[in-house]
Design a protein around this motif. Structure first.
Motif, PDB file in Angstrom:
ATOM      1  N   THR B   2       0.837  -1.203   0.000  1.00 43.35           N
ATOM      2  CA  THR B   2       0.000   0.000   0.000  1.00 43.35           C
ATOM      3  C   THR B   2       0.869   1.250   0.000  1.00 43.35           C
ATOM      4  N   PHE B   3       0.394   2.297  -0.636  1.00 41.21           N
ATOM      5  CA  PHE B   3       1.132   3.557  -0.684  1.00 41.21           C
ATOM      6  C   PHE B   3       0.541   4.546   0.314  1.00 41.21           C
ATOM      7  N   THR B   5       1.191   8.963   1.709  1.00 41.23           N
ATOM      8  CA  THR B   5       2.042  10.151   1.727  1.00 41.23           C
ATOM      9  C   THR B   5       1.935  10.794   3.098  1.00 41.23           C
ATOM     10  N   GLY B   6       2.546  10.124   4.074  1.00 36.56           N
ATOM     11  CA  GLY B   6       2.472  10.600   5.460  1.00 36.56           C
ATOM     12  C   GLY B   6       3.531  11.648   5.726  1.00 36.56           C
ATOM     13  N   ASP B   7       3.844  11.842   6.976  1.00 38.13           N
ATOM     14  CA  ASP B   7       4.841  12.835   7.338  1.00 38.13           C
ATOM     15  C   ASP B   7       6.230  12.225   7.247  1.00 38.13           C
ATOM     16  N   ILE B   8       6.768  12.245   6.056  1.00 39.33           N
ATOM     17  CA  ILE B   8       8.032  11.570   5.799  1.00 39.33           C
ATOM     18  C   ILE B   8       9.204  12.226   6.532  1.00 39.33           C
ATOM     19  N   SER B   9       9.203  13.543   6.597  1.00 39.61           N
ATOM     20  CA  SER B   9      10.386  14.210   7.166  1.00 39.61           C
ATOM     21  C   SER B   9      10.643  13.836   8.627  1.00 39.61           C
ATOM     22  N   THR B  10       9.567  13.670   9.408  1.00 42.06           N
ATOM     23  CA  THR B  10       9.748  13.259  10.803  1.00 42.06           C
ATOM     24  C   THR B  10      10.352  11.856  10.876  1.00 42.06           C
ATOM     25  N   ILE B  11       9.739  10.960  10.139  1.00 47.91           N
ATOM     26  CA  ILE B  11      10.182   9.572  10.102  1.00 47.91           C
ATOM     27  C   ILE B  11      11.631   9.480   9.639  1.00 47.91           C
ATOM     28  N   LEU B  12      11.924  10.249   8.619  1.00 45.13           N
ATOM     29  CA  LEU B  12      13.258  10.258   8.051  1.00 45.13           C
ATOM     30  C   LEU B  12      14.289  10.656   9.094  1.00 45.13           C
ATOM     31  N   HIS B  13      13.964  11.704   9.801  1.00 49.62           N
ATOM     32  CA  HIS B  13      14.865  12.228  10.815  1.00 49.62           C
ATOM     33  C   HIS B  13      15.205  11.175  11.867  1.00 49.62           C
ATOM     34  N   GLN B  14      14.199  10.398  12.251  1.00 46.43           N
ATOM     35  CA  GLN B  14      14.405   9.386  13.283  1.00 46.43           C
ATOM     36  C   GLN B  14      15.279   8.226  12.811  1.00 46.43           C
ATOM     37  N   GLN B  33       8.095   8.040  -1.383  1.00 44.37           N
ATOM     38  CA  GLN B  33       6.754   7.500  -1.275  1.00 44.37           C
ATOM     39  C   GLN B  33       6.727   6.476  -0.147  1.00 44.37           C
ATOM     40  N   LEU B  34       5.820   6.640   0.788  1.00 49.21           N
ATOM     41  CA  LEU B  34       5.726   5.654   1.863  1.00 49.21           C
ATOM     42  C   LEU B  34       5.095   4.380   1.321  1.00 49.21           C
ATOM     43  N   MET B  35       5.741   3.242   1.605  1.00 48.68           N
ATOM     44  CA  MET B  35       5.215   1.974   1.113  1.00 48.68           C
ATOM     45  C   MET B  35       5.141   0.965   2.254  1.00 48.68           C
ATOM     46  N   HIS B  36       4.077   0.187   2.274  1.00 42.15           N
ATOM     47  CA  HIS B  36       3.911  -0.836   3.303  1.00 42.15           C
ATOM     48  C   HIS B  36       3.875  -2.216   2.661  1.00 42.15           C
ATOM     49  N   ILE B 111      10.509   4.102   2.697  1.00 48.25           N
ATOM     50  CA  ILE B 111      10.336   5.239   1.806  1.00 48.25           C
ATOM     51  C   ILE B 111      10.977   4.851   0.484  1.00 48.25           C
ATOM     52  N   GLY B 112      10.207   4.893  -0.574  1.00 41.92           N
ATOM     53  CA  GLY B 112      10.756   4.576  -1.894  1.00 41.92           C
ATOM     54  C   GLY B 112      11.234   5.840  -2.582  1.00 41.92           C
TER      55      GLY B 112
END
Lengths: 216, 216
Positions: B2-3, B5-14, B33-36, B111-112
């Motif tokens: 599943t795709f 478009t969540g808050d990528i920057s926060t996740i990325l930082h962690q 792109q957030l992918m599950h 994240i793709g």
DNA sequence: AATACTAAGTGATACACATCACCGATTTTT
DNA sequence: AAAAATCGGTGATGTGTATCACTTAGTATT
């Protein structure tokens, strides 16, 4: 090992056509160092720190990994003209000790690039970046092939692949090595290799002589 | 799959603090792109073309190589949060078919990054270049470790390493797998794995249950 | 509850290769 | 030329793991 400051740009052009930018070629010529190694000479040993990335222009090199425990050794791959040592990149960049040994199989000539340029040029020259990435890529593929070979193949297939790889690296069907050396590279016993080579000879695949195997 | 478009920057930082530049972070957030993937789902199969490089932020992934001939398979390594797939880089860049399969072990989020950015950012952002190089480096080391393990170790040691690696990837001492699955990953027979696990249980190293191994 | 399926345990046998022990042939050293 | 070292060949035996054949124990299906 001997140093030299010969005409690098000509040599470079012949062996590394991918290194395209004029300016980059000039930088390589200016900062690179011609180095020679004799057959059998150890270029870099386990645990040593690396100060140069090699661009190989002549000869061939054996890259091996040693077992941490009992000092047994296994061949990872051969390098020859047009190759570079990706392992060096990482070791250099991270300033880590080498986990591999490189050793000249034949008399070998290379251009040594001081590490600071390797990184610098990545951002500066597109073709250098591509060259470095492509080298990494090739090495990954090579390592996966080794895993494939060890995991799925019997010793007779591995031996055949080994001889082929060695022929390709040196460009010579005559391989000068003792059975013991071949056995070491494959992490096998000498007796097993002797028997398999004999079998290959009977099948007409090779001719055997003292210290040599000729591929047919 | 599943795709999102969540808050990528926060996740990325962690998960990827190395990706330091503000501007780069913004680009990742914009183009990534957030992918599950669900546990067991095949993310990428042999022979497929890759269009994205994954930055893993949750879960774990099994990376395997298949034998060209009889379809046997061997585990190369696990990936987990903070990792990326170096194999993807090369496949992407060269537009080559994948020689590996990646499969979610647990439910996994990533994240793709579309391939064109991967290359572009290399020249543009120092931290991205370092990240990519470091990833390549880690993969080379991982592959050499695999070679070491297959070449020099017996199955009992390989099994122990496998269980450790799997625990590390999932962060869980309880490993859910059949003996057959474990045997496949190690390219071994189920019977051999069963016997070795039983031996480990007798030594107090693990507890066994149907479909599970608990590391002690 | 009976049935069928899947996972796991276990003995017997097969096979690839390691290890050991030795020998003869060739090359190097003295 | 003699002695020593290296290289390769070969049989006997050992070991780890694969393969085969079967059993037992859970689990899912009907």
């Amino acid at each position: 090992m001997t140093f030299e400051t010969g005409d690098i740009s000509t040599i470079l052009h012949q062996n590394f056509p991918q290194i395209a930018e004029r300016e980059l070629q000039a930088e390589v010529a200016e900062n690179g160092q011609l180095m020679h190694f004799r057959a059998g000479e150890v270029i870099m040993d386990y645990g040593s720190y690396i100060k140069m990335v090699p661009l190989i222009i002549k000869g061939s090199i054996r890259v091996t990994k040693e077992d941490d425990l009992d000092g047994k050794e296994i061949l990872l791959y051969f390098l020859s003209a047009g190759d570079t040592c990706s392992m060096s990149f990482s070791c250099c960049m991270m300033n880590k000790k080498s986990m591999i040994r490189t050793e000249a199989v034949e008399d070998t000539t290379m251009i040594g690039i001081p590490i600071r340029y390797v990184d610098q040029w990545m951002s500066k020259y597109q073709s250098w970046k591509n060259f470095v990435m492509l080298s990494y890529d090739n090495r990954l593929i090579e390592l996966v092939k080794v895993i494939d070979s060890i995991a799925f193949n019997n010793m007779d297939q591995r031996l055949q692949e080994y001889l082929n790889a060695r022929q390709e690296a040196t460009g010579n069907a005559l391989i000068e090595a003792t059975h013991q050396e071949i056995a070491n590279d494959l992490n096998a016993s000498r007796e097993a290799i002797s028997r398999l080579l004999k079998k290959m000879e009977n099948l007409g695949k090779v001719e055997l002589g003292r210290n040599q195997v000729r591929l047919l």
